[in-house]
Scaffold this active site. Structure first.
Site, PDB file in Angstrom:
ATOM      1  CG  ASP A 137      -1.722   1.223   1.405  1.00 45.57           C
ATOM      2  OD1 ASP A 137      -2.410   1.604   0.440  1.00 45.57           O
ATOM      3  OD2 ASP A 137      -1.653   1.837   2.482  1.00 45.57           O
ATOM      4  CG  ASP A 144      -1.526   7.849   0.416  1.00 46.72           C
ATOM      5  OD1 ASP A 144      -0.582   8.646   0.381  1.00 46.72           O
ATOM      6  OD2 ASP A 144      -2.330   7.695  -0.530  1.00 46.72           O
ATOM      7  CG  ASP A 170      -2.147   1.945   6.390  1.00 50.63           C
ATOM      8  OD1 ASP A 170      -2.253   1.651   5.180  1.00 50.63           O
ATOM      9  OD2 ASP A 170      -2.693   2.942   6.888  1.00 50.63           O
TER      10      ASP A 170
END
Length: 216
Positions: free
Chosen positions: A11, A13, A170
């Site tokens: 991922d 951001d 995240d």
């Protein structure tokens, strides 16, 4: 190659890049355009991860303003582009972890819900574009995370079975995408989890620093 995963998908951001302040500023400028009050960055953090339309939709819903998203989005995208390189930073350990994986012959890819047109400038800003053999944005395919379709697409591109690759993210969006794709997942604690209970999740690893990937 000694690393257990021939392909690692990241991922962007909240996993590689701390961009929350810039995303929040773009969103707040959009709200101001519509004579609505700014919202705290901490609130915006709870909305990041499902793509820009959903981000804007949640902000206007929270403000109690019904709008046509097709009318709002062009202005938001102008602000998003203007704020893209305002103050992003790489999380600690990112450059070292990526380089070590590359040096071990691991193929690296990005799967983000960020609009694809804004991914390349961000990677170029940090000099990371050469590290990734494939980059998918939120508008690259008909489906985006939390669908597992983008992860399956990436695995197929490299000729790797999804269960043999690793997703690193995240948020609950990343986790659900990995589960849907049948791909093992590692998660970082420092990102934007959006309700994901990192203490009770079926992950290969839950990390405070991306360099912990190297010990898998």
């Amino acid at each position: 190659m000694s690393y257990p995963y021939p392909l690692v998908v990241f991922d962007l951001d909240g996993t590689l890049v701390d961009s929350a302040a810039d995303i929040a500023e773009a969103l707040n400028r959009t709200l101001q355009d519509w004579q609505l009050p700014r919202v705290p960055e901490a609130t915006v953090l709870t909305w990041i991860g499902d793509g820009v339309r959903r981000l804007v939709e949640q902000a206007f819903d929270a403000a109690g303003r019904a709008v046509d998203l097709d009318t709002v989005m062009p202005g938001f995208m102008r602000h998003y582009e203007a704020c893209l390189l305002r103050s992003p930073r790489l999380f600690d350990g990112v450059e070292a972890a990526l380089q070590a994986l590359r040096d071990d012959g691991v193929a690296l890819a990005i799967c983000t819900n960020k609009p694809s047109a804004l991914v390349a400038p961000l990677l170029q800003h940090f000099g990371l574009q050469a590290q990734f053999a494939l980059v998918l944005g939120g508008d690259s395919l008909p489906e985006r995370k939390p669908s597992g379709a983008p992860l399956r697409h990436i695995a197929a591109h490299f000729g790797v079975a999804p269960q043999a690759a690793l997703m690193v993210g995240d948020s609950i969006t990343d986790y659900r995408a990995a589960v849907d794709a049948g791909m093992p997942v590692a998660l970082v604690r420092y990102g934007y989890p959006r309700g994901l209970d990192l203490n009770n999740v079926a992950a290969v690893a839950v990390m405070d620093d991306l360099r912990e990937l190297l010990a898998l």
